[in-house]
Write a protein that holds these residues in place. Structure first.
Motif, PDB file in Angstrom:
ATOM      1  N   ARG A 185       0.742  -1.223   0.073  1.00 58.78           N
ATOM      2  CA  ARG A 185       0.042  -0.122   0.000  1.00 58.78           C
ATOM      3  C   ARG A 185       0.831   1.378   0.077  1.00 58.78           C
ATOM      4  O   ARG A 185       0.739   2.176  -0.680  1.00 58.78           O
ATOM      5  N   LEU A 186       1.903   1.191   0.669  1.00 62.23           N
ATOM      6  CA  LEU A 186       2.745   2.356   0.940  1.00 62.23           C
ATOM      7  C   LEU A 186       3.396   2.491  -0.524  1.00 62.23           C
ATOM      8  O   LEU A 186       3.535   3.898  -0.956  1.00 62.23           O
ATOM      9  N   ILE A 187       3.825   1.695  -1.118  1.00 61.98           N
ATOM     10  CA  ILE A 187       4.684   1.925  -2.638  1.00 61.98           C
ATOM     11  C   ILE A 187       3.494   2.396  -3.528  1.00 61.98           C
ATOM     12  O   ILE A 187       3.837   3.176  -4.333  1.00 61.98           O
ATOM     13  N   ASP A 188       2.214   1.606  -3.484  1.00 61.65           N
ATOM     14  CA  ASP A 188       1.125   2.057  -4.202  1.00 61.65           C
ATOM     15  C   ASP A 188       0.875   3.649  -4.008  1.00 61.65           C
ATOM     16  O   ASP A 188       0.390   4.418  -4.851  1.00 61.65           O
ATOM     17  N   GLN A 189       1.060   4.195  -2.871  1.00 58.82           N
ATOM     18  CA  GLN A 189       0.959   5.653  -2.609  1.00 58.82           C
ATOM     19  C   GLN A 189       2.291   6.524  -2.735  1.00 58.82           C
ATOM     20  O   GLN A 189       2.092   7.770  -2.529  1.00 58.82           O
ATOM     21  N   ASN A 190       3.027   6.148  -3.497  1.00 57.10           N
ATOM     22  CA  ASN A 190       4.466   6.550  -3.867  1.00 57.10           C
ATOM     23  C   ASN A 190       5.156   7.120  -2.574  1.00 57.10           C
ATOM     24  O   ASN A 190       5.500   8.142  -2.509  1.00 57.10           O
ATOM     25  N   ALA A 191       5.249   6.499  -1.405  1.00 53.35           N
ATOM     26  CA  ALA A 191       5.672   6.767  -0.086  1.00 53.35           C
ATOM     27  C   ALA A 191       6.911   6.117   0.229  1.00 53.35           C
ATOM     28  O   ALA A 191       7.215   6.049   1.363  1.00 53.35           O
ATOM     29  N   VAL A 192       7.550   5.428  -0.678  1.00 49.52           N
ATOM     30  CA  VAL A 192       8.753   4.653  -0.715  1.00 49.52           C
ATOM     31  C   VAL A 192       9.789   5.050  -1.616  1.00 49.52           C
ATOM     32  O   VAL A 192       9.616   5.534  -2.757  1.00 49.52           O
ATOM     33  N   SER A 193      10.763   5.512  -1.002  1.00 53.79           N
ATOM     34  CA  SER A 193      11.917   6.023  -1.815  1.00 53.79           C
ATOM     35  C   SER A 193      13.297   5.514  -1.421  1.00 53.79           C
ATOM     36  O   SER A 193      13.690   5.323  -0.185  1.00 53.79           O
ATOM     37  N   LEU A 194      14.225   5.596  -2.263  1.00 52.25           N
ATOM     38  CA  LEU A 194      15.546   5.041  -1.944  1.00 52.25           C
ATOM     39  C   LEU A 194      16.506   6.534  -2.542  1.00 52.25           C
ATOM     40  O   LEU A 194      16.598   6.616  -3.698  1.00 52.25           O
ATOM     41  N   ASP A 195      17.244   7.219  -1.755  1.00 52.55           N
ATOM     42  CA  ASP A 195      17.995   8.411  -2.089  1.00 52.55           C
ATOM     43  C   ASP A 195      17.122   9.312  -2.891  1.00 52.55           C
ATOM     44  O   ASP A 195      17.639   9.945  -3.657  1.00 52.55           O
ATOM     45  N   GLY A 196      15.814   9.389  -2.321  1.00 54.88           N
ATOM     46  CA  GLY A 196      15.257  10.391  -2.845  1.00 54.88           C
ATOM     47  C   GLY A 196      14.450   9.978  -4.377  1.00 54.88           C
ATOM     48  O   GLY A 196      13.366  10.761  -4.830  1.00 54.88           O
ATOM     49  N   GLU A 197      14.562   8.788  -4.607  1.00 54.17           N
ATOM     50  CA  GLU A 197      14.101   8.368  -6.082  1.00 54.17           C
ATOM     51  C   GLU A 197      13.203   7.492  -5.639  1.00 54.17           C
ATOM     52  O   GLU A 197      13.257   6.291  -4.885  1.00 54.17           O
ATOM     53  N   LYS A 198      11.663   7.607  -5.967  1.00 56.79           N
ATOM     54  CA  LYS A 198      10.649   6.683  -5.850  1.00 56.79           C
ATOM     55  C   LYS A 198      10.710   5.290  -6.188  1.00 56.79           C
ATOM     56  O   LYS A 198      11.293   4.930  -7.148  1.00 56.79           O
ATOM     57  N   LEU A 199      10.419   4.391  -5.359  1.00 60.31           N
ATOM     58  CA  LEU A 199      10.362   2.867  -5.697  1.00 60.31           C
ATOM     59  C   LEU A 199       8.914   2.574  -5.974  1.00 60.31           C
ATOM     60  O   LEU A 199       8.132   2.603  -4.977  1.00 60.31           O
TER      61      LEU A 199
END
Length: 231
Positions: A185-199
């Motif tokens: 759900r967090l990934i679907d909400q664009n709430a996960v990133s690595l060094d500022g880049e969305k996963l």
């Protein structure tokens, strides 16, 4: 069962949320009367919403603020809740009396107090209750530094990346989410990133070591594992 427990304990008073209205008032009092016992008094209170501001706070729902955490985490979790939930937080989990609560809410309504400042006040109050003034100040300072000034925490946990782990695997193994469903759900909400880049793909192989951010306030430093081929 709850009603019988109250009878067996000879409870004078039961305190519960609005979701317990039937168990306490209807079932409890009727059962006690039917068994020739004095019916207990029911005190029904509003339910404290979780960090989503809508559903009751619950660890199983992933929207709780744990007590066995630290001041930085507690302060940040309160700040992650929506503005609309703050009046209930004011009334249910602060040491402020009714007059002070109403005065503070009136200032928010009139625009004299900005909603952000109002939330910071209640976050400080709650954190101070559990961790004291010095730790509450530390929690507030860290929140301002990381979330208002856009920095990353100086101190964060490390996670050793293993070969072929997916984004979701790392989130779960690093303790960033309570369940794989919550991670998706967090990934679907664009709430996960690595060094500022969305996963955006939970099943993709984790790209590389770096600072993984999940939601608004969870950070972990992903480092190469001993057998990791990711460089």
């Amino acid at each position: 069962m709850q009603a019988y427990d109250a009878y067996h304990l000879k409870a004078d008073v039961q305190v519960g949320g609005t979701d317990q209205l039937f168990n306490i008032i209807t079932a409890g009092r009727k059962l006690m009367s039917g068994l020739d016992a004095k019916p207990n008094i029911g005190i029904i209170m509003d339910i404290l919403p979780g960090t989503d501001g809508e559903i009751k706070m619950s660890k199983s729902l992933g929207n709780h603020i744990p007590l066995n955490t630290d001041a930085v985490d507690m302060y940040g979790k309160v700040m992650s809740g929506p503005d609309m939930a703050m009046p209930l937080y004011y009334r249910l989990v602060t040491r402020w009396d009714a007059a002070e609560v109403e005065a503070r809410l009136a200032k928010i309504e009139s625009g004299e107090t900005h909603p952000r400042d109002a939330k910071m006040a209640v976050a400080f109050e709650i954190t101070e209750i559990f961790y004291g003034t010095e730790e509450a100040e530390r929690g507030q300072a860290e929140f301002v530094r990381v979330f208002q000034q856009g920095n990353v925490p100086d101190d964060m946990d490390e996670y050793k990346l293993q070969p072929e782990q997916t984004v979701l695997d790392v989130m779960e193994a690093a303790g960033m989410v309570d369940s794989r469903g919550a991670g998706r759900r967090l990934i679907d909400q664009n709430a996960v990133s690595l060094d500022g880049e969305k996963l955006d793909d939970p099943n993709a192989v984790f790209p590389s070591p770096g600072v993984l951010k999940v939601g608004k306030r969870r950070f972990v430093k992903v480092v190469p594992g001993e057998t990791s081929a990711v460089g």
